[in-house]
Structures are given as C-alpha cells and as structure tokens.
Design an enzyme around this catalytic site. Structure first.
Site, PDB file in Angstrom:
ATOM      1  N   HIS A 371      95.731 -75.618 -55.890  1.00 52.16           N
ATOM      2  CA  HIS A 371      95.100 -76.434 -54.840  1.00 52.16           C
ATOM      3  C   HIS A 371      93.648 -76.079 -54.578  1.00 52.16           C
ATOM      4  CE1 HIS A 371      98.828 -78.312 -53.194  1.00 52.16           C
ATOM      5  NE2 HIS A 371      99.391 -77.214 -53.681  1.00 52.16           N
ATOM      6  N   LYS A 563      89.198 -81.719 -39.662  1.00 46.83           N
ATOM      7  CA  LYS A 563      89.791 -80.912 -40.737  1.00 46.83           C
ATOM      8  C   LYS A 563      89.491 -79.465 -40.387  1.00 46.83           C
ATOM      9  CE  LYS A 563      87.054 -83.293 -43.638  1.00 46.83           C
ATOM     10  NZ  LYS A 563      87.769 -83.844 -44.781  1.00 46.83           N
ATOM     11  N   ARG A 564      90.104 -78.519 -41.105  1.00 50.17           N
ATOM     12  CA  ARG A 564      89.778 -77.124 -40.858  1.00 50.17           C
ATOM     13  C   ARG A 564      88.267 -76.911 -40.960  1.00 50.17           C
ATOM     14  NH1 ARG A 564      94.119 -73.359 -40.144  1.00 50.17           N
ATOM     15  NH2 ARG A 564      92.464 -71.813 -40.356  1.00 50.17           N
ATOM     16  N   LYS A 569      83.422 -77.404 -46.393  1.00 48.45           N
ATOM     17  CA  LYS A 569      83.684 -78.771 -45.909  1.00 48.45           C
ATOM     18  C   LYS A 569      82.465 -79.343 -45.180  1.00 48.45           C
ATOM     19  CE  LYS A 569      88.668 -77.833 -45.379  1.00 48.45           C
ATOM     20  NZ  LYS A 569      89.387 -78.841 -46.189  1.00 48.45           N
ATOM     21  N   THR A 674      93.245 -84.994 -48.190  1.00 44.43           N
ATOM     22  CA  THR A 674      94.284 -86.006 -48.010  1.00 44.43           C
ATOM     23  C   THR A 674      93.985 -86.852 -46.774  1.00 44.43           C
ATOM     24  OG1 THR A 674      95.567 -84.204 -47.038  1.00 44.43           O
ATOM     25  CG2 THR A 674      96.209 -84.951 -49.231  1.00 44.43           C
ATOM     26  N   LYS A 678      94.275 -91.003 -45.499  1.00 51.02           N
ATOM     27  CA  LYS A 678      94.847 -91.469 -44.226  1.00 51.02           C
ATOM     28  C   LYS A 678      93.870 -92.372 -43.491  1.00 51.02           C
ATOM     29  CE  LYS A 678      97.328 -87.116 -44.090  1.00 51.02           C
ATOM     30  NZ  LYS A 678      97.310 -85.715 -43.598  1.00 51.02           N
TER      31      LYS A 678
END
Ligand code: 73E
Length: 829
Positions: A371, A563-564, A569, A674, A678
């Site tokens: 991952h 998100k985290r 990110k 992911t 969504k």
C-alpha cells in the site's frame, strides 16, 4: 445428529426475516424489556438504539449461521483477509439497508416516539483503523459478502480505536476512544474459541523416532487469544460473512511458582499485562514505529488466525497438498507477514512435512498487497527483537532467506551486490528483517493498489524482485469503495435521484451508472442534481455550526480536504494557497471582491500523536481560520474551517457536500487514495495531482472533468536532486505568503518556523514550492468554472455516470479471479 422430524419442528421456530413493521416492533420491545431489562418508562435513545440493533443483529446471526453451514458442507474454497485495521464505522444503518429492513425499523420506532436517525447517531464508530488502509478492509468485507464470496476478515479487537481528536487553542489533543463502554450490539463473544499463543522461550533440537533431526519451540510465556465475531451482511443477498477479531487474555496456566511463593498480587497483575497486547490501536498512518508491543500484536493475531484456519482445514480430512485449493490468505500490507513464517512452522515443526513441500503450499496460499512506497512506512524488525520474542520464527526466516538467495545465486551467479540487496536481512546495526521482502518471497502474487503505484513498485522498491521472479508475479488491483455505504447510505438524496432515472440496480452493480450519462444535458435534471448538492451542503453547514459556531453559506464553493494529516498529502500546500487567496482578497476593493467566487475551505484529519510537523500544519490551519473568519472583509468571500475528529461517520456527512475536494499529494507518494473515489461518486469534482487512483479516475471520467496540476512522478527525483544541490527557488507568490506569516498576522510566527524552513531551506522534499503556482492556477480555473452552474452540473453528472469501475465489488472480483481463485457461493434466500 438431529432426526428429520425434529429438524422440521426446529425450522418452524427458526427466525426469519422481518415480514412487516409489527414483527420488528415485537422484537424491539422484547429486547428493551428482556435483553436490556428496561421498560417503556426508561427507554432512552441509547437503549432504543441497542434494542433496534439487537433485533436486526438476531436476523443476521441466523443468516450468518446458514452461510457458514453451507460453506462448510459444500467445502468451498474460502478466502481470509488478514488486516490489522478494520475501520468499520457504524453498523446499524448499513445492516438495515443491506437486509432491506430500514423502512420497518423507521416506521416501527416512530410509533414508539423515536426518530430512527437519532438512534443511528447513538452508535459509536468502530474506529479500529487509521485511514485508507483500514477503511479499504472494511469496504472489502462488505463486497466479499455482497458478491457471495466465502470470505472472512481476521483482525484484532482493540479496546481503544483511533484516538478522538480535540482541538484546543488550535492544537490537536488526543483523547482515548474507548468504544465498548456500552458493549457492542454487533459482537458475538466466542469465549469457547481460544488459542494459546507463546512468546519468548527457546528452540529445542531433537531426533524423532525415524532418526530425523527436528526442532521445537518451547518454554515461553503463554497468552490466550479469544475470538469475537462480527457478522458482515451482504447487500441484496442472504449471505452473511464473518469478521473475527481476537482479544488477548491471560492464559489459564498463570505463574504457580510465584503464586505459591506467596506473591499472589504480582502473579495476577503480571497476567493482566497479557490483556494490554490487544488493548490499543497504534495511531500511525504510513509510518512504522518498530515497537515490541506492535510485534506482539502482529504475532498474537497472526498465530491465532492461522491456528483457526488450520483447525478448520483439518476437519475436512483432506491431505495437506490440498491446502491452497481450499484456502487463500491475503496479507493487507506487511503487518501480517509473520503468517507466512507461522504457517511454515506449523507445517514443518508440528505437522512434520518436508520443508520444500511445505514451502510450496505456503507460497500458493498467500497473496501480498503493498500500500505504500514511503520509506518510513516499510516495516523492518530488528533481528535481536525477533530472536528474543520469536526465536524459532527467526530461524525459519533465515532458512527461507537462505533458499531464496541460493535461487538468486543460481539465476544471477556472482552478483554479490544483488544478493545483499534482496536479502531479507539488512546488514545494518543492528540487523533488520525487511518484511516486504519476506512477504514477496512467501506469496504467489504481489499487488499494488492503483496502476501508477503498481508500476512504480516494480520500477523502484521491488525492482530486483521483478528481475528474479519475472513480471507476472507483480500485478495491479485498483482499489474500490463500497457503493452501499458511500452512496446509498451516506447520500440517500442522491441515491434516490439517480434511482428515479435508472432504477436502483447501481447499488449492487455500480457500472449501471453509465445509463445516467444521457441525462447530463437535461436542465431539469441538472437543477434537481444541484438541489441535492445544496441540501447536503446545508447539512454539513449545520454540523460545522453546531461544532465550531462558524456559519457557512451553502451557496459558496465548498472546497474540502479530509484525510490523515501528512506532509506527503500536502495539506500545507492547500493552506498556504488559502493564505495567498486571503492576502489577494484583502488587497481588493469591496466591489472587486464581490466578483470573486466565494469559498469555504474545509479541512479535517488526524495527525499521528508524535508527528510534530503534521501537528504544526493543524495549528496553522486553525490560526488561519481564526483570522479569516473574524475578518468582516471576508464575510461573503472566504471561510476556513477545521472539522474536529474526522472519522467515518463525519465522512458520511462531509463527502456528499463537496463541490471540490483536494487530492494533491506529491506525485508518486499516494499509492491510491480512496476518498477521491468517494467524492466523485457523490458528484464533487476534484483538484488533484497525477498520482494514485487520480490517474484512473481521469481516464474514466475524462480530462475535462478533473482539475489536474503539478509535476509528474517521474520528474520528482530530479527536482529533489536539484533542491539538494542548487537550493529551493521560492516563487514570488509563495514568498508573499511566507512574508505574511512571518509578519505575525496569524500570531507568533515562531510556531511555523520549522514548517516554512522545511520548504525554503530544508530541501522541500514534497515539492510545495515547485507546485505552488500551478496549484493556484488550477484553483483559479475552478473559481471561473464554478460560476457556470449548468456546465458544472453537467460535469458532475457525467463524472458520476463514469465511476462504475471504482466499486470495491469490482476490486474484490479482481482479487478473486487474479489471486485467490475462489468462486461465489450464494446461500438460498
Ligand atoms: O494511498 C493510500 C491507499 O489508498 C495508502 O496511503 C494507504 O492505503 C490506502 C489503501 O490502499 C496506506 N496506509 C498505510 N500504508 N498505505 C499504512 C501503513 C502503516 C500503518 C498504517 C497504514
């Protein structure tokens, strides 16, 4: 066995599905009055939630039993999904929808004076995961059941899930998430199913009756793993699968020596320590902390699960060579890699199979999903730690490595560099076992989670293994999301609107969404579409108002990044962009400002408790919010919100409300993502980099329907090199932002020094400076496009209609066909 007539009588009393509202009500009242020992007079929302859950759960348990019986009787191949994280969220709404009993429950509780929505809200999230990896596992068990695959999840029953996040003075503060205060209505305790697990001890060598030299692990401490089952209902099927979670408990044989020596208190309290093994989820996303307690968690879980799997196999009386024909085991990242070693130990030490025969079965059984390529997330265990905790397993790892290196040597003679590069054991001080390498060697297939990522691992971290094994062992299975939770449940308004045009088949077969495309230009439909979006923005605004007091205007553009929190990110890129916009808006006249697209920038996400830089980013976002939201010049132009304690339940409110969401990781760092799927499935457009599943989303929905920007993955290495030797060029616009922060306009600039320095003087590893201008430009285009509501609606509808590929049902079928070789096995309704 029970005689035939008796069976008939039995069946007469067996629970069927609810046929109407009254049947639900009868069960509801029975649970209030007996299971909960309450009455009409003291049944609050919580009790009503519990009674409703238990009424629904009872039906699931019956169907669960039927499913398991069928799969045992027909002896079909089963798949076991081993994951340290299952980020399930709430179960009630999902269970009612999947069993199609929500209507009975809604009307049923209404007669008793309750609102079903209030009851649903009573349930604490089962937050046994950090982020995408754990949520993926939850989507996968939903799809396994819905697609009728005989598939179980195996995990740990943490008593404390991911911490609850409070924001105090702009900083993240962690609070424990004890989710079992009122027990869980969905849990079926299986105290009779337990496995004794050993740690420490030594390896004894002996010669067996046939004169064969054998080894045996003994003399260690024993901890007991006890099972709890959570039923996983499929959608539109009678199949109910199982999620089995293990708890650690003291083993019966506690320290009698100490006990007799009169040290009663210590002999008991030492045993209590056994319970700490499964007590708490490690709160790190994409990070390996290398702690011994984590290794204990991994082994306890893996050893208990394998014992369970092997015990079930033995009941079938099949020969060992049929093991991989009956059983597939998927490793969710390297966290369960010890399963490979444990199965080999069971085969060789306990069942006395020859090494090679055993090893071939092991490799045929396992598949490994990677991952992440982030170096700080790749698991390595210090050899001394393994030697102490799992001495026999270390020996087996050495042997696996030896045979593997012999294979490599035969294929590439005299390449000593290669041997040291692919060795499981890294020659560092101390030596470390590289778990990803062990997982590759012990599996027949290795997969990445999006095309770009699967290509990247073949070219970078696993390159040598592609040379050794050839390319066929390495495949791609692009992630997916369950349309049940992420459309049908989270956004019933949109789900109903879609169903009004194309029927509701898309909930089970998401590819049916393609029939929606022909309505994309229908202006009436566009209006209804945007009305749903508006309603959902109102709902999010209500949540934000109640939690932070900030008032949002649902007509404004909602730009969301949830998100985290992680440097890769790039929430810092987002917030620096917001500051730039604020500075720009401040310089305009009120008339000029009124012409600009009004925006809401909404953030949410947790930082690992020990991740200083991520915590600084949270602080910066909150400080920007404080200044912007209190600036009267901004009232109709800009709001900045940080939603506290982002979790699955909040995601269900936040995701349907986006106009734009941000998926802006440095190219090559986000394996898939992911939430991008969504958001688009809920009619939001996205701004993103050419990274992870953004690439395939673009291919499916079309380049015109996504706002891509930034450097590409294959440019990143060169740019980092330039940063390192030529320094970082901070452009004019980013420098303006830095100056603004350093002026003290947000408060003490000292707080952000490390963050700004990591960009300007620290090599800017995540390319914030390089992508900043392109990011602003993409946002500029979005501001422009958002003004054309019809065109925006058209893009949104077209995008949704092309999202069928991203169902986790498709992902699960890919795994079933490409890796597991398992078939669906539906139970008759
Ligand atoms: O890109 C996501 C991906 O969508 C990736 O970062 C995440 O997995 C998602 C599902 O495939 C992920 N989490 C972890 N590694 N990759 C991880 C690593 C260590 C501990 C906890 C989580």
């Amino acid at each position: 066995t029970i005689p035939l007539e008796s069976r008939q009588i039995w069946k007469k009393f067996s629970l069927g599905e609810f046929g109407d509202k009254q049947e639900f009500q009868q069960e509801f009242v029975r649970h209030v009055e007996t299971s909960l020992a309450r009455s009409l007079y003291n049944c609050d929302d919580l009790a009503a939630y519990q009674a409703a859950s238990q009424a629904v759960r009872d039906r699931l348990v019956v169907a669960w039993n039927r499913t398991q019986q069928k799969h045992t009787l027909t002896d079909t191949k089963r798949v076991y999904y081993l994951s340290l994280e299952f980020l399930m969220g709430r179960a009630l709404d999902n269970a009612m929808l999947n069993t199609r009993t929500k209507q009975y429950a809604r009307e049923g509780v209404k007669d008793f004076g309750f609102r079903l929505e209030d009851l649903i809200e009573q349930e604490p999230d089962a937050a046994l995961g950090n982020g995408g990896l754990g949520r993926l596992a939850a989507c996968f068990v939903d799809s396994l059941a819905s697609e009728n695959y005989p598939g179980w999840g195996y995990g740990l029953r943490y008593e404390y899930g991911i911490f609850k996040q409070k924001i105090i003075d702009g900083y993240q503060v962690e609070q424990p998430d004890y989710w079992l205060t009122y027990g869980s209505s969905w849990e079926i305790p299986r105290n009779e199913i337990s496995v004794d697990i050993m740690f420490y001890g030594y390896v004894r060598h002996y010669t067996d009756d046939e004169g064969v030299h054998r080894r045996c692990w003994e003399g260690g401490d024993v901890v007991r793993a006890v099972a709890s089952d959570f039923p996983v209902p499929g959608y539109g099927t009678a199949n109910v699968n199982n999620l089995r979670l293990w708890s650690s408990k003291p083993a019966q044989e506690f320290d009698f020596a100490k006990f007799n020596a009169g040290d009663y208190i210590n002999s008991v309290s030492e045993q209590q320590r056994a319970e700490t093994i499964s007590a708490v989820l490690y709160p790190n996303d994409n990070f390996d902390s290398g702690k011994e307690l984590r290794l204990k968690q991994q082994y306890l879980w893996v050893a208990a699960s394998l014992n369970d799997i092997v015990r079930r196999f033995k009941k079938s009386k099949r020969p060992w060579r049929e093991f991989p024909e009956q059983i597939a085991i998927q490793l969710n990242d390297t966290h369960p890699t010890l399963a490979i070693v444990e199965l080999q130990r069971i085969f060789v030490d306990l069942e006395q199979l020859p090494w090679k025969e055993a090893w071939d079965l092991v490799v045929e059984t396992f598949g490994y999903t990677n991952h992440t390529v982030l170096p700080e997330a790749l698991e390595k265990w210090p050899v001394p730690m393994l030697e102490n905790l799992l001495p026999r397993h270390l020996e087996i790892i050495y042997d696996i490595n030896l045979y593997f290196l012999q294979e490599v040597e035969a294929k590439f003679p005299n390449d000593r560099e290669l041997l040291s590069r692919v060795s499981i054991i890294e020659e560092s001080q101390p030596q470390q076992a590289r778990m990803a390498y062990l997982a590759i060697i012990g599996s027949h297939k290795v997969n990445g989670v999006a095309e770009l990522h699967s290509d990247l691992i073949k070219k970078t971290i696993f390159k040598d293994f592609v040379a050794v094994y050839g390319g066929d062992k390495f495949i791609n299975v692009t992630n997916g999301i369950t349309p049940r939770r992420w459309l049908h449940q989270a956004n019933p308004e949109l789900s109903d609107l879609i169903a009004s045009k194309i029927g509701s088949g898309f909930v089970k077969d998401l590819s049916e969404l393609r029939h929606l495309e022909k309505f994309a230009d229908d202006e009436d439909f566009q209006r209804q579409w945007m009305l749903v979006k508006h309603k959902r923005k109102e709902k999010l605004a209500a949540l934000v108002k109640s939690q932070s007091g900030v008032v949002l205007n649902p007509d404004h553009l909602f730009d969301i990044q949830v998100k985290r929190i992680h440097e890769y990110k790039r929430q810092q890129l987002n917030i620096l962009g917001v500051i730039h916009r604020y500075v720009e808006l401040k310089q305009m006249s009120p008339e000029e400002r009124r012409k600009m697209t009004p925006r809401v920038s909404l953030f949410g996400g947790k930082s690992a408790p020990g991740y200083y830089m991520a915590k600084t980013i949270i602080k910066l976002i909150n400080d920007v919010g404080k200044v912007v939201n209190n600036d009267p010049d901004m009232f109709d132009s800009l709001k900045v919100v940080f939603v506290e304690d982002y979790n699955v339940s909040k995601a269900e409110i936040i995701i349907p409300a986006s106009d734009i969401s941000e998926h802006i990781s440095t190219a090559g760092t986000e394996a898939s993502g992911t939430s991008n799927m969504k958001f688009v499935l809920n009619g939001g457009l996205i701004i993103g980099t050419v990274d992870g599943a953004n690439v395939e989303i673009t291919r499916e929905i079309g380049e015109d329907n996504i706002y891509l920007f930034g450097h590409l993955a294959d440019e990143v290495e060169d740019i980092r090199h330039k940063h390192k030797y030529g320094g970082v060029q901070v452009g004019k616009k980013l420098q303006q932002v830095f100056d603004f922060i350093q002026s003290g306009a947000l408060g003490d600039p000292e707080i952000y020094t490390s963050l700004l320095h990591s960009i300007k003087y620290g090599g800017d590893y995540y390319l914030v400076s390089d992508d900043f201008d392109a990011y602003l430009e993409a946002q500029h285009t979005i501001n422009h496009d958002f003004k054309d509501t019809k065109e925006w609606a058209r893009k949104s509808i077209v995008s949704v209609s092309r999202m069928g590929f991203f169902s986790s049902d498709r992902a699960i079928r890919d795994y079933a066909e490409g890796i597991w070789n398992v078939e669906p096995s539906p139970v008759e309704e």
